[in-house]
Design a protein around this motif. Structure first.
Motif, PDB file in Angstrom:
ATOM      1  N   ARG A  36       0.840  -1.197   0.000  1.00  0.00           N
ATOM      2  CA  ARG A  36       0.000   0.000   0.000  1.00  0.00           C
ATOM      3  C   ARG A  36       0.880   1.253   0.000  1.00  0.00           C
ATOM      4  O   ARG A  36       1.960   1.261   0.556  1.00  0.00           O
ATOM      5  CB  ARG A  36      -0.913   0.005   1.216  1.00  0.00           C
ATOM      6  N   ASP A  39      -0.922   7.406  -0.984  1.00  0.00           N
ATOM      7  CA  ASP A  39      -2.031   8.009  -1.724  1.00  0.00           C
ATOM      8  C   ASP A  39      -3.257   7.097  -1.808  1.00  0.00           C
ATOM      9  O   ASP A  39      -4.224   7.396  -2.490  1.00  0.00           O
ATOM     10  CB  ASP A  39      -1.582   8.404  -3.129  1.00  0.00           C
ATOM     11  N   GLY A  40      -3.234   5.961  -1.099  1.00  0.00           N
ATOM     12  CA  GLY A  40      -4.361   5.044  -1.078  1.00  0.00           C
ATOM     13  C   GLY A  40      -4.299   3.959  -2.145  1.00  0.00           C
ATOM     14  O   GLY A  40      -5.146   3.077  -2.174  1.00  0.00           O
ATOM     15  N   SER A  41      -3.312   4.015  -3.010  1.00  0.00           N
ATOM     16  CA  SER A  41      -3.193   2.984  -4.048  1.00  0.00           C
ATOM     17  C   SER A  41      -2.491   1.757  -3.480  1.00  0.00           C
ATOM     18  O   SER A  41      -1.881   1.803  -2.413  1.00  0.00           O
ATOM     19  CB  SER A  41      -2.415   3.531  -5.242  1.00  0.00           C
ATOM     20  N   TYR A 122      -5.215   2.484  -8.417  1.00  0.00           N
ATOM     21  CA  TYR A 122      -5.658   3.667  -7.671  1.00  0.00           C
ATOM     22  C   TYR A 122      -7.159   3.561  -7.466  1.00  0.00           C
ATOM     23  O   TYR A 122      -7.919   3.445  -8.401  1.00  0.00           O
ATOM     24  CB  TYR A 122      -5.328   4.941  -8.450  1.00  0.00           C
TER      25      TYR A 122
END
Length: 123
Positions: A36, A39-41, A122
């Motif tokens: 992980r 940026d959340g991706s 993403y």
């Protein structure tokens, strides 16, 4: 001499852009799966069946054969400058047809392998 310097400068700029682009490109493997980022991706992997046609991936043989046959057929049409145009058009069309035929044969008869492909997703 000026042309040489312009060509050299253009080449160096192109190489610089290529290096910059490759520095930003990131590849991921199966060991990165689930990783992980801030940026959340995250990295997701999946198995993909891929045709492995290493003999002639660019389909040069089919393109060349088709172009020759198409040019010969086009040369039989018309006269004068029209014959030249028909020959050229026949060669182009024959090359396209030959490339497609070889591609279909490679897809049908090619060896298939399963690869693990990982990419950053993403969401």
């Amino acid at each position: 001499m000026r042309t040489f310097h312009n060509t050299l400068a253009t080449t160096l700029v192109g190489l610089g852009m290529l290096v910059a682009a490759s520095a930003q490109a990131q590849t991921y493997g199966p060991r990165d799966e689930g990783r992980r980022f801030n940026d959340g991706s995250r990295v997701e992997c999946r198995k993909v069946e891929v045709a492995n046609n290493a003999r002639d991936q660019n389909r040069i043989a089919g393109t060349a054969t088709g172009a020759v046959v198409g040019g010969l057929l086009g040369n039989q049409v018309g006269g004068g400058s029209g014959r030249k145009v028909a020959t050229a058009a026949g060669a182009v069309a024959g090359g396209l047809v030959g490339r497609n035929v070889q591609g279909r044969n490679q897809e049908r008869n090619g060896q298939r392998v399963v690869e693990t492909r990982c990419e950053r997703v993403y969401r």
